[in-house]
Design a protein around this motif. Structure first.
Motif, PDB file in Angstrom:
ATOM      1  N   ALA A  13       1.013  -1.168  -0.041  1.00 61.52           N
ATOM      2  CA  ALA A  13      -0.042  -0.004   0.022  1.00 61.52           C
ATOM      3  C   ALA A  13       1.144   1.363  -0.027  1.00 61.52           C
ATOM      4  O   ALA A  13       2.109   1.331   0.362  1.00 61.52           O
ATOM      5  N   ALA A  14       0.231   2.381  -0.252  1.00 72.11           N
ATOM      6  CA  ALA A  14       0.756   3.689  -0.228  1.00 72.11           C
ATOM      7  C   ALA A  14       1.355   4.109   1.160  1.00 72.11           C
ATOM      8  O   ALA A  14       2.496   4.600   1.284  1.00 72.11           O
ATOM      9  N   SER A  15       0.623   3.426   2.001  1.00 73.59           N
ATOM     10  CA  SER A  15       1.143   3.943   3.353  1.00 73.59           C
ATOM     11  C   SER A  15       2.325   2.880   4.032  1.00 73.59           C
ATOM     12  O   SER A  15       2.979   3.196   4.640  1.00 73.59           O
ATOM     13  N   SER A  16       2.702   2.116   3.041  1.00 74.66           N
ATOM     14  CA  SER A  16       3.721   1.148   3.323  1.00 74.66           C
ATOM     15  C   SER A  16       4.999   1.532   2.607  1.00 74.66           C
ATOM     16  O   SER A  16       6.145   1.011   2.514  1.00 74.66           O
ATOM     17  N   ALA A  17       4.832   2.529   1.471  1.00 76.53           N
ATOM     18  CA  ALA A  17       6.034   2.952   0.591  1.00 76.53           C
ATOM     19  C   ALA A  17       6.624   4.175   1.112  1.00 76.53           C
ATOM     20  O   ALA A  17       6.191   4.776   2.124  1.00 76.53           O
ATOM     21  N   VAL A  18       7.654   4.764   0.601  1.00 75.16           N
ATOM     22  CA  VAL A  18       8.125   6.087   0.739  1.00 75.16           C
ATOM     23  C   VAL A  18       8.282   6.760  -0.542  1.00 75.16           C
ATOM     24  O   VAL A  18       8.248   6.356  -1.458  1.00 75.16           O
ATOM     25  N   GLU A  19       8.233   8.136  -0.330  1.00 77.35           N
ATOM     26  CA  GLU A  19       8.728   8.968  -1.420  1.00 77.35           C
ATOM     27  C   GLU A  19      10.005   8.973  -1.745  1.00 77.35           C
ATOM     28  O   GLU A  19      10.976   8.923  -1.048  1.00 77.35           O
ATOM     29  N   ILE A  20      10.255   8.420  -2.981  1.00 75.20           N
ATOM     30  CA  ILE A  20      11.464   8.333  -3.594  1.00 75.20           C
ATOM     31  C   ILE A  20      11.926   9.388  -4.392  1.00 75.20           C
ATOM     32  O   ILE A  20      13.407   9.565  -4.859  1.00 75.20           O
TER      33      ILE A  20
END
Length: 348
Positions: A13-20
């Motif tokens: 999910a987006a909540s488990s990703a980071v801005e890269i």
């Protein structure tokens, strides 16, 4: 960061990703790309992890080198150039199409046996052809393996076909994990879902096998073919080809924002951009290799420049892509500064 466990039928999910990475236009941050990335060392250890790298993704065409290995394991006899085109996502240039055609001709297989989609090429007067599809090299290698074994060419894309069973076995072996499910890729071939960590392990092994006489023979042959014929893996001036030509790093994109990189020293990066855009993956992936000392920043600088799109207003450059703070922090923790395109105007 709190990791949310997705259901079996979805990626992280987006909540488990980071801005890269970010796109900055006229000094204004216009777009933010979020995703996950992992750096794997020569011993298979996880050196850097950004976001969720354990939940399965569809690796898409980053799996092609391993599908080629499976075709060769099954008896397909391929030259180095043919191996590169089978492992690549070509752009239907004349020499690329000729390489695909040569696989079929040498195997005694008709072009009509290809089951990838039929598409047009650069010249409007030409009829659509399955040879022009960017996965046609992989499909030709599949059919070559079928011809050797007298396997049914009508069902070569069935997950239960002996060839596809070998593909799944190879993927499990190189990634160190069993695919969580098998879907269908854009070309119609079976598509294994694995984690970014698994993809990273696979590319660390692939990179380390290049020109290594002690490596598993077919892994070494595929890796060497990709580096010796980079123009067949994507195309002249294209990101993957430029990375391989200039840095001697195996590079293979996948649709929906996936990239695998593998160095001949056995370091790898696997990146998945959650919005499906791959335009910043080379920027992020090469900087992560810089962070762990796997490539030289100054050698990488012109490649990053070439591989990252410019942001223009009319004919002027008015902005650029830059690394997000999470990636910059990783670089600085390792004593490195970010290497970004000239159009980037980082603040802070």
């Amino acid at each position: 960061m709190t990791m949310q466990n997705p259901s079996p039928d979805e990626t992280f999910a987006a909540s488990s990703a980071v801005e890269i990475a970010r796109l900055r236009r006229s000094g204004f941050v216009e777009t933010r790309h979020i995703g996950s990335a992992v750096v794997t060392g020569p011993d298979g250890s996880r050196l850097i992890s950004l976001g969720d790298v354990d939940t399965p993704i569809f690796p898409r065409s980053t799996l092609k080198p391993f599908q080629t290995i499976a075709a060769m394991n099954s008896g397909a006899i391929l030259s180095l150039g043919q191996i590169a085109i089978a492992s690549g996502s070509h752009r239907a240039d004349d020499d690329q199409v000729a390489a695909v055609r040569s696989i079929l001709e040498e195997a005694g297989v008709a072009e009509t046996a290809l089951q990838c989609p039929a598409v047009g090429r650069h010249r409007p007067e030409e009829q659509d052809s399955r040879l022009f599809y960017n996965c046609s090299g992989k499909h030709a290698a599949f059919l070559a393996a079928c011809a050797v074994n007298d396997w049914d060419p009508q069902t070569y894309l069935d997950p239960q076909h002996p060839l596809q069973q070998e593909v799944l076995r190879v993927i499990a072996e190189v990634t160190g994990e069993q695919p969580s499910l098998v879907g269908v890729d854009g070309c119609g071939a079976p598509l294994a879902a694995i984690s970014l960590s698994g993809l990273g392990r696979a590319y660390a092994s692939l990179g380390a096998a290049a020109r290594n006489i002690r490596a598993e023979a077919r892994m070494a042959t595929v890796a060497t073919a990709m580096l010796d014929y980079p123009e067949f893996v994507e195309g002249p001036g294209r990101s993957n080809t430029v990375i391989m030509e200039q840095l001697d790093v195996i590079a293979k994109l996948g649709a929906e924002g996936v990239l695998g990189l593998g160095t001949t020293d056995g370091y790898s990066v696997a990146v998945k951009t959650l919005d499906g855009s791959g335009r910043i993956n080379a920027l992020v992936g090469l900087n992560l290799l810089i962070a762990v000392g796997a490539i030289d920043p100054e050698r990488a600088r012109p490649v990053i420049e070439d591989a990252t799109p410019s942001i223009t207003g009319a004919e002027a450059v008015v902005g650029g892509f830059e690394l997000a703070p999470a990636v910059v922090d990783v670089l600085r923790e390792h004593g490195q500064e970010p290497v970004e395109p000239a159009g980037a105007r980082r603040r802070g």
